[in-house]
Write a protein that holds these residues in place. Structure first.
Motif, PDB file in Angstrom:
ATOM      1  N   GLY A  43       0.783  -1.220   0.000  1.00 32.00           N
ATOM      2  CA  GLY A  43       0.000   0.000   0.000  1.00 32.00           C
ATOM      3  C   GLY A  43       0.820   1.278   0.000  1.00 32.00           C
ATOM      4  O   GLY A  43       0.297   2.340   0.319  1.00 32.00           O
ATOM      5  N   GLY A  92      -1.974   0.970 -12.723  1.00 34.04           N
ATOM      6  CA  GLY A  92      -1.670   1.612 -11.455  1.00 34.04           C
ATOM      7  C   GLY A  92      -2.374   2.934 -11.221  1.00 34.04           C
ATOM      8  O   GLY A  92      -2.106   3.599 -10.211  1.00 34.04           O
ATOM      9  N   THR A 146      -6.977   8.647  -9.522  1.00 32.28           N
ATOM     10  CA  THR A 146      -6.738   7.720  -8.417  1.00 32.28           C
ATOM     11  C   THR A 146      -5.467   6.936  -8.699  1.00 32.28           C
ATOM     12  O   THR A 146      -5.309   6.365  -9.784  1.00 32.28           O
ATOM     13  N   LYS A 194      -2.624   3.897  -7.482  1.00 35.06           N
ATOM     14  CA  LYS A 194      -2.573   2.627  -6.779  1.00 35.06           C
ATOM     15  C   LYS A 194      -1.129   2.207  -6.539  1.00 35.06           C
ATOM     16  O   LYS A 194      -0.230   2.534  -7.316  1.00 35.06           O
ATOM     17  N   GLY A 251      -1.894  -3.066  -5.905  1.00 36.24           N
ATOM     18  CA  GLY A 251      -3.278  -2.762  -6.251  1.00 36.24           C
ATOM     19  C   GLY A 251      -4.038  -1.954  -5.224  1.00 36.24           C
ATOM     20  O   GLY A 251      -5.157  -1.514  -5.489  1.00 36.24           O
ATOM     21  N   GLN A 252      -3.456  -1.750  -4.037  1.00 35.06           N
ATOM     22  CA  GLN A 252      -4.150  -0.969  -3.014  1.00 35.06           C
ATOM     23  C   GLN A 252      -4.109   0.519  -3.369  1.00 35.06           C
ATOM     24  O   GLN A 252      -3.114   1.006  -3.920  1.00 35.06           O
ATOM     25  N   PRO A 253      -5.187   1.248  -3.069  1.00 33.84           N
ATOM     26  CA  PRO A 253      -5.210   2.678  -3.401  1.00 33.84           C
ATOM     27  C   PRO A 253      -4.187   3.463  -2.591  1.00 33.84           C
ATOM     28  O   PRO A 253      -3.973   3.192  -1.405  1.00 33.84           O
TER      29      PRO A 253
END
Length: 265
Positions: free
Chosen positions: A8, A53, A88, A90, A94-96
């Motif tokens: 993350g 991403g 957005t 990432k 894959g986590q924001p």
């Protein structure tokens, strides 16, 4: 290559790239005004975050104005849109990471096709809004260019990721962001019609409205073709010593020739 990252978060490699100065090859310069192209911003997003991403979402796209002008049997169209965009980002897992939102207006002036006018105005508004979102990522996305066109890194380091704070001795001098100058109104005598473009001392006689408008429209069309609509008002003021609102057809034509010549080069 080893990718070092806590889930993350940005990787070390991503952080190093974001904190570095922008490559001069990516900066477009027209008559002293520096900016990035929207396609290059997308390219750099892919390079830093990967194809999957980031996401770019259109939050709003609104028609602000649509105007038709006719000369004989021919119509010309001027269209303005306002766009609001969300970017957005990432992490590699894959986590924001974070979200940026911003808005911008874009226009298409004196277009012969109504469809092309809408398409160009929408594209310009969306591109400008994306660039305003991405500039929050720092120097790689044009932040330093707001400091009088500087291509040297202005962020340098971030305590969130590494190292000591930036020392005063290595920090860049902060200069105001360029803003279009506001023309000073000229008082009108009672009983006389208002002048749309008051003459300046020593200026040539005012041209007819049709000639002036045609030259003005052609200049803005050239600016949109090279992605220079944001920088044109300031650059015009610096080049000719007065704002666009007080410009002459000859100055509009000269500005257009400079932009067309710069794009060809």
């Amino acid at each position: 290559m080893t990718v070092n990252a806590t889930p993350g978060t940005l990787t070390e490699q991503q952080t190093q790239v974001l904190l570095g100065p922008i490559s001069p090859k990516r900066v477009r310069n027209l008559r002293g005004m520096s900016h990035l192209e929207a396609w290059d911003v997308r390219r750099q997003l892919i390079r830093v975050f990967g194809f999957d991403g980031f996401t770019i979402e259109t939050q709003a796209l609104e028609l602000v104005a649509e105007r038709e002008s006719r000369t004989g049997e021919r119509s010309r169209w001027t269209v303005v849109y306002r766009a609001q965009v969300r970017l957005t980002l990432k992490a590699v897992d894959g986590q924001p990471l974070t979200v940026f939102e911003d808005a911008a207006a874009g226009d298409a002036v004196n277009q012969p096709s109504l469809g092309d006018a809408h398409d160009l105005a929408m594209k310009t508004a969306l591109s400008q809004a994306l660039k305003r979102c991405a500039v929050n990522l720092g120097d790689q996305f044009g932040l330093s260019l707001y400091n009088d066109g500087s291509q040297g890194a202005v962020v340098l380091r971030s305590l969130a990721y590494m190292g000591a704070p930036v020392a005063d001795s290595e920090d860049s001098e902060v200069r105001p962001e360029p803003t279009p100058a506001t023309p000073t109104p000229v008082p009108q005598q009672a009983g006389t019609p208002p002048q749309a473009d008051p003459p300046r001392p020593g200026a040539a006689p005012l041209a007819g409205p049709a000639e002036r408008q045609a030259a003005l429209d052609a200049m803005w069309e050239a600016a949109r073709a090279v992605g220079f609509t944001d920088g044109l008002p300031v650059q015009f003021q610096q080049s000719f010593g007065h704002p666009i609102e007080q410009g002459t057809p000859a100055e509009f034509r000269q500005a257009r020739e400079l932009m067309v010549g710069g794009a060809a080069a």
